[in-house]
Design a protein around this motif. Structure first.
Motif, PDB file in Angstrom:
ATOM      1  N   LEU A  92       0.856  -1.179   0.000  1.00  0.00           N
ATOM      2  CA  LEU A  92       0.000   0.000   0.000  1.00  0.00           C
ATOM      3  C   LEU A  92       0.895   1.232   0.000  1.00  0.00           C
ATOM      4  CD1 LEU A  92      -2.212  -1.219   2.991  1.00  0.00           C
ATOM      5  CD2 LEU A  92      -2.451  -1.838   0.564  1.00  0.00           C
ATOM      6  N   LEU A  93       0.654   2.146  -0.925  1.00  0.00           N
ATOM      7  CA  LEU A  93       1.501   3.347  -0.950  1.00  0.00           C
ATOM      8  C   LEU A  93       0.772   4.526  -1.546  1.00  0.00           C
ATOM      9  CD1 LEU A  93       4.064   3.306  -3.846  1.00  0.00           C
ATOM     10  CD2 LEU A  93       2.410   1.472  -3.585  1.00  0.00           C
ATOM     11  N   HIS A  94       1.188   5.693  -1.093  1.00  0.00           N
ATOM     12  CA  HIS A  94       0.632   6.956  -1.578  1.00  0.00           C
ATOM     13  C   HIS A  94       1.189   7.248  -2.965  1.00  0.00           C
ATOM     14  CE1 HIS A  94      -0.357  11.278  -1.606  1.00  0.00           C
ATOM     15  NE2 HIS A  94      -1.287  10.948  -0.724  1.00  0.00           N
ATOM     16  N   HIS A  95       0.328   7.773  -3.829  1.00  0.00           N
ATOM     17  CA  HIS A  95       0.767   8.016  -5.211  1.00  0.00           C
ATOM     18  C   HIS A  95       1.903   9.030  -5.303  1.00  0.00           C
ATOM     19  CE1 HIS A  95      -1.498  11.771  -5.090  1.00  0.00           C
ATOM     20  NE2 HIS A  95      -2.556  11.104  -4.701  1.00  0.00           N
ATOM     21  N   SER A  96       1.995   9.949  -4.324  1.00  0.00           N
ATOM     22  CA  SER A  96       3.034  10.976  -4.386  1.00  0.00           C
ATOM     23  C   SER A  96       4.435  10.406  -4.207  1.00  0.00           C
ATOM     24  CB  SER A  96       2.787  12.055  -3.325  1.00  0.00           C
ATOM     25  OG  SER A  96       2.919  11.511  -2.021  1.00  0.00           O
ATOM     26  N   LEU A  97       4.541   9.198  -3.648  1.00  0.00           N
ATOM     27  CA  LEU A  97       5.854   8.580  -3.461  1.00  0.00           C
ATOM     28  C   LEU A  97       6.490   8.220  -4.802  1.00  0.00           C
ATOM     29  CD1 LEU A  97       7.859   7.654  -1.288  1.00  0.00           C
ATOM     30  CD2 LEU A  97       6.689   5.443  -1.235  1.00  0.00           C
ATOM     31  N   GLN A  98       5.647   7.935  -5.800  1.00  0.00           N
ATOM     32  CA  GLN A  98       6.105   7.644  -7.164  1.00  0.00           C
ATOM     33  C   GLN A  98       7.111   6.493  -7.195  1.00  0.00           C
ATOM     34  OE1 GLN A  98       7.379  11.585  -8.610  1.00  0.00           O
ATOM     35  NE2 GLN A  98       5.381  11.796  -9.573  1.00  0.00           N
ATOM     36  N   PHE A  99       6.867   5.488  -6.364  1.00  0.00           N
ATOM     37  CA  PHE A  99       7.742   4.318  -6.375  1.00  0.00           C
ATOM     38  C   PHE A  99       7.373   3.423  -7.550  1.00  0.00           C
ATOM     39  CE2 PHE A  99       8.650  -0.110  -5.336  1.00  0.00           C
ATOM     40  CZ  PHE A  99      10.004  -0.032  -5.023  1.00  0.00           C
ATOM     41  N   PRO A 100       8.374   3.007  -8.361  1.00  0.00           N
ATOM     42  CA  PRO A 100       8.075   2.129  -9.496  1.00  0.00           C
ATOM     43  C   PRO A 100       7.901   0.679  -9.047  1.00  0.00           C
ATOM     44  CG  PRO A 100      10.403   2.709  -9.480  1.00  0.00           C
ATOM     45  CD  PRO A 100       9.769   3.464  -8.352  1.00  0.00           C
ATOM     46  N   PRO A 101       6.725   0.082  -9.196  1.00  0.00           N
ATOM     47  CA  PRO A 101       6.532  -1.306  -8.758  1.00  0.00           C
ATOM     48  C   PRO A 101       7.547  -2.281  -9.340  1.00  0.00           C
ATOM     49  CG  PRO A 101       4.412  -0.296  -9.235  1.00  0.00           C
ATOM     50  CD  PRO A 101       5.464   0.678  -9.691  1.00  0.00           C
ATOM     51  N   ALA A 102       8.068  -1.987 -10.531  1.00  0.00           N
ATOM     52  CA  ALA A 102       9.044  -2.893 -11.151  1.00  0.00           C
ATOM     53  C   ALA A 102      10.305  -3.047 -10.307  1.00  0.00           C
ATOM     54  CB  ALA A 102       9.407  -2.394 -12.543  1.00  0.00           C
ATOM     55  N   ARG A 103      10.554  -2.129  -9.369  1.00  0.00           N
ATOM     56  CA  ARG A 103      11.749  -2.208  -8.533  1.00  0.00           C
ATOM     57  C   ARG A 103      11.467  -2.822  -7.159  1.00  0.00           C
ATOM     58  NH1 ARG A 103      16.163   2.284  -8.807  1.00  0.00           N
ATOM     59  NH2 ARG A 103      17.343   0.346  -8.528  1.00  0.00           N
ATOM     60  N   TRP A 104      10.247  -3.289  -6.961  1.00  0.00           N
ATOM     61  CA  TRP A 104       9.886  -3.816  -5.653  1.00  0.00           C
ATOM     62  C   TRP A 104      10.712  -5.044  -5.263  1.00  0.00           C
ATOM     63  CZ3 TRP A 104       8.571  -3.330  -1.002  1.00  0.00           C
ATOM     64  CH2 TRP A 104       8.071  -4.377  -0.242  1.00  0.00           C
ATOM     65  N   LYS A 105      10.889  -5.965  -6.182  1.00  0.00           N
ATOM     66  CA  LYS A 105      11.633  -7.188  -5.848  1.00  0.00           C
ATOM     67  C   LYS A 105      13.039  -6.850  -5.362  1.00  0.00           C
ATOM     68  CE  LYS A 105      12.716 -11.783  -7.667  1.00  0.00           C
ATOM     69  NZ  LYS A 105      12.610 -12.682  -8.852  1.00  0.00           N
ATOM     70  N   GLU A 106      13.662  -5.875  -5.990  1.00  0.00           N
ATOM     71  CA  GLU A 106      15.008  -5.445  -5.592  1.00  0.00           C
ATOM     72  C   GLU A 106      14.993  -4.802  -4.210  1.00  0.00           C
ATOM     73  OE1 GLU A 106      18.561  -2.522  -7.344  1.00  0.00           O
ATOM     74  OE2 GLU A 106      16.623  -2.663  -8.368  1.00  0.00           O
ATOM     75  N   LEU A 107      14.007  -3.937  -3.959  1.00  0.00           N
ATOM     76  CA  LEU A 107      13.917  -3.294  -2.655  1.00  0.00           C
ATOM     77  C   LEU A 107      13.603  -4.316  -1.566  1.00  0.00           C
ATOM     78  CD1 LEU A 107      13.837  -0.720  -0.922  1.00  0.00           C
ATOM     79  CD2 LEU A 107      11.410  -0.514  -1.499  1.00  0.00           C
TER      80      LEU A 107
END
Length: 221
Positions: A92-107
């Protein structure tokens, strides 16, 4: 509601991200990707915890809230219905964070043990009663911006939205926790109790998939 959590920090390049997870494992919860919709089962404690995390996401615009449940097994009574459908975590995340889901596995791979904290969520007690009054009339307007965008990446459903969107939908989980147990005791012949975040109510972006959230009391090992 007092919600025990762990706060993790990890870097991706020049950016540092804050990830919040429940401190205790959310064991009796499953979310399945079933093509046209997302289907979940929760016991009382799991539904209450996820509802609390939904509210925490509303007040934590600089954090990703991660609910690691994809390794849980479905309840025995629904195992056949679950079939080979993919089990999902939640972020769950706020849109303003602008985190790219494609980088989730790495994070996710860089998260350590984290630091224990306790989130105080007094708003959880009134969330169900206030939900109907809070529902805006403008959800179906083209300009309405408080909608969730969904992505499924690395075994994880991303729900990206505004604080308002999280506040106004946390009640679905809290409703399941509050009313599910009494319903199945009162109606043993028809024990189904659920809540939905429905694609027709205007809180999901176009082509978003609804979430069906069902109470389940019996989870065989």
């Amino acid at each position: 509601m007092k919600l025990p959590v762990r706060v993790h920090r990890a870097r991706l390049g020049a950016e540092e991200y804050r990830v919040i997870r429940p401190r205790r494992a959310v064991e009796r919860a499953v979310l399945l990707d079933q093509d046209h919709f997302l289907n979940g089962w929760f016991d009382r404690g799991a539904a209450r915890t996820v509802g609390g995390l939904w509210l925490l996401a509303a007040r934590s615009p600089r954090s990703l809230v991660h609910v690691p449940i994809r390794r849980n097994r479905p309840p025995a009574a629904f195992a056949r219905a679950a079939g080979e459908d993919e089990r999902l975590d939640l972020v769950l995340l706020h849109h303003s964070l602008q985190f790219p889901p494609a980088r989730w596995k790495e994070l996710r791979a860089r998260l350590g043990a984290g630091v224990p904290r306790t989130a105080d969520l007094p708003e959880a007690e009134g969330a169900v009663a206030e939900a109907a009054e809070a529902a805006p009339r403008d959800r179906h307007h083209r300009e309405y911006r408080d909608r969730f965008h969904q992505h499924v990446v690395a075994g994880t459903l991303f729900m990206t939205g505004s604080a308002r969107a999280f506040r106004e939908t946390a009640d679905r989980f809290l409703d399941v926790a509050r009313h599910g147990p009494a319903h199945i005791r009162a109606h043993p012949a028809s024990p189904h109790y659920c809540a939905e975040i429905h694609h027709l109510e205007g809180v999901l972006a176009p082509h978003g998939r609804g979430l069906h959230l069902e109470y389940c009391e019996h989870w065989a090992a």
